[in-house]
Enzyme design. Structure first.
Site, mmCIF file in Angstrom:
data_model
loop_
_atom_site.group_PDB
_atom_site.id
_atom_site.type_symbol
_atom_site.label_atom_id
_atom_site.label_comp_id
_atom_site.label_asym_id
_atom_site.label_seq_id
_atom_site.Cartn_x
_atom_site.Cartn_y
_atom_site.Cartn_z
ATOM 1 N N GLY A 138 0.877 -1.172 0.000
ATOM 2 C CA GLY A 138 0.000 0.000 0.000
ATOM 3 C C GLY A 138 0.913 1.220 0.000
ATOM 4 O O GLY A 138 1.861 1.295 0.805
ATOM 5 N N GLY A 149 0.843 4.343 0.940
ATOM 6 C CA GLY A 149 1.053 5.136 2.159
ATOM 7 C C GLY A 149 1.952 4.406 3.147
ATOM 8 O O GLY A 149 2.917 4.969 3.678
ATOM 9 N N CYS A 155 -8.789 -3.475 -4.528
ATOM 10 C CA CYS A 155 -7.523 -3.648 -3.816
ATOM 11 C C CYS A 155 -7.700 -3.301 -2.333
ATOM 12 O O CYS A 155 -8.798 -3.460 -1.779
ATOM 13 C CB CYS A 155 -6.417 -2.827 -4.467
ATOM 14 S SG CYS A 155 -4.758 -3.316 -3.916
ATOM 15 N N ASP A 159 -1.449 4.896 -6.321
ATOM 16 C CA ASP A 159 -0.004 4.766 -6.084
ATOM 17 C C ASP A 159 0.735 5.967 -6.632
ATOM 18 O O ASP A 159 1.809 6.318 -6.158
ATOM 19 C CB ASP A 159 0.531 3.488 -6.730
ATOM 20 C CG ASP A 159 0.326 2.326 -5.790
ATOM 21 O OD1 ASP A 159 -0.813 1.872 -5.664
ATOM 22 O OD2 ASP A 159 1.315 1.914 -5.148
ATOM 23 N N LYS A 210 -3.783 -0.067 -8.429
ATOM 24 C CA LYS A 210 -3.745 -1.513 -8.638
ATOM 25 C C LYS A 210 -4.355 -1.914 -9.967
ATOM 26 O O LYS A 210 -5.408 -1.394 -10.347
ATOM 27 C CB LYS A 210 -4.491 -2.188 -7.482
ATOM 28 C CG LYS A 210 -4.590 -3.689 -7.538
ATOM 29 C CD LYS A 210 -3.262 -4.397 -7.704
ATOM 30 C CE LYS A 210 -2.252 -4.048 -6.629
ATOM 31 N NZ LYS A 210 -0.888 -4.496 -6.982
#
Ligand code: RUB
Length: 329
Positions: free
Chosen positions: A22, A24, A134, A203, A214
């Site tokens: 992920g 973050g 996701c 992302d 994703k």
């Protein structure tokens, strides 16, 4: 040359193997790794420290190529360390700056996810059915905040092949008490007629407002557009990519084929090829809004965020010149 500390190597390995995943979380883990590196530095010289920290920054940045939060987190810390070195800071001061700015980044990141939840929840109406893909902390923050505000809602969570991050999402939402239904990725178009809003994470966000998330996100956005369902992207500002202002493309990570098909089976089909791109690109025309910690923006306003917050980084990239780009979207 100093060796990379064990704990830093472990964080890098965990990011590569997706034990930490992920965008973050990856960024916060990288900031933490820089702080650990500063604590564990045993040299005597400020220049040597900055070279060592920069090489650790390069190691961390290479672990996953798509999540721009990762180089942005590393630059956040390193740019301040470089400035301090230029102003004549001592080794102890440089170590202190590394540790405190890493901590600052982590705190900012956690607060941003919380704030995105509050801001984004205003866009969810009572009775909405939301579809997510996701496992995005920022997207989940929006859904969870809306639910906590007392809105009744249903959520469809895609399984998200090949790594099945959708199971994590379904578990997290169910734990909050939210009515969540897990669906195979291929069922998206079928359920879309019952969906009011799509909420996904990111992302990377490019200068023209395209969102890299994703793999499968762009198909979901396509199905949503066809069904006139609005698409919201939850993205902290450190997911905006400064190099895209200068025409660079975001690299799409290709992962191991064994994630798609068991290697034993793969060996039985010698001519079979497998591709495993981890992300895809959703054009801005398929996105209604990007929810950032600073407010909701149309995707076309991504360039303003980049100019306001990453002006320094853009200048730095420009003066450094470009390295060869890899195959990208
Ligand atoms: C995760 C993914 C997420 C974004 C945003 O991919 O695509 O949607 O990273 O997540 P992977 P967050 O599982 O391959 O890392 O909002 O938590 O930063």
């Amino acid at each position: 040359m100093h060796e990379l500390p064990e704990r830093v190597l472990k964080i890098g390995e965990d990011i590569k193997s997706m034990r930490i995943r992920g965008a973050g979380r990856i960024a916060r883990a990288a900031a933490e790794a820089l702080a650990i590196a500063a604590e564990e530095f045993r040299g005597k010289n400020p220049d040597e420290f900055v070279r060592y920290l920069s090489s650790i920054g390069r190691y961390l940045t290479a672990t996953r190529p798509t999540a721009v939060s990762l180089p942005n987190a590393v630059s956040y810390v390193l740019s301040r360390v470089h400035n301090a070195l230029r102003s004549g800071a001592s080794l102890e001061e440089l170590q202190h700056i590394t540790i405190s700015t890493s901590k600052q980044f982590i705190e900012y990141s956690l607060a941003a996810v919380e704030r995105i939840g509050k801001i984004g929840a205003r866009r969810i109406e009572n009775g909405d059915t939301v579809l997510t893909h996701c496992n995005s902390s920022a997207a989940i923050s929006i859904i969870a905040h809306a639910y906590k505000q007392g809105k009744t809602m249903r959520v469809f969570a895609t399984e998200t092949r090949p790594k099945f991050q959708g199971y994590i999402t379904a578990r997290q939402l169910a734990k909050e008490g939210i009515d969540v239904t897990l669906i195979p990725d291929s069922a998206v178009r079928l359920v879309m007629k019952r969906v009011d809003k799509v909420v996904v994470g990111a992302d990377a966000v490019t200068a023209n407002g395209a969102v890299i998330n994703k793999v499968g996100t762009s198909q979901i956005a396509l199905a949503a557009k066809e069904a006139r369902v609005r698409v919201f992207v939850a993205a902290e500002t450190y997911k905006f990519s400064p190099v895209t202002v200068l025409g660079e493309l975001v690299v799409i990570e290709e992962r191991d084929p064994s994630e798609v098909l068991n290697l034993e089976i793969l060996r039985q089909y010698t001519l079979l090829k497998i591709r495993n791109p981890a992300f895809d690109v959703t054009p801005p025309s398929y996105i209604d809004a990007i929810v950032t910690e600073l407010g909701v923006i149309p995707p076309q306003a991504a360039i303003m965020i980049l100019k306001d917050f990453f002006g320094w980084a853009i200048q730095e990239y420009e003066s450094r010149g470009f390295e060869e780009s890899e195959p990208s979207a």
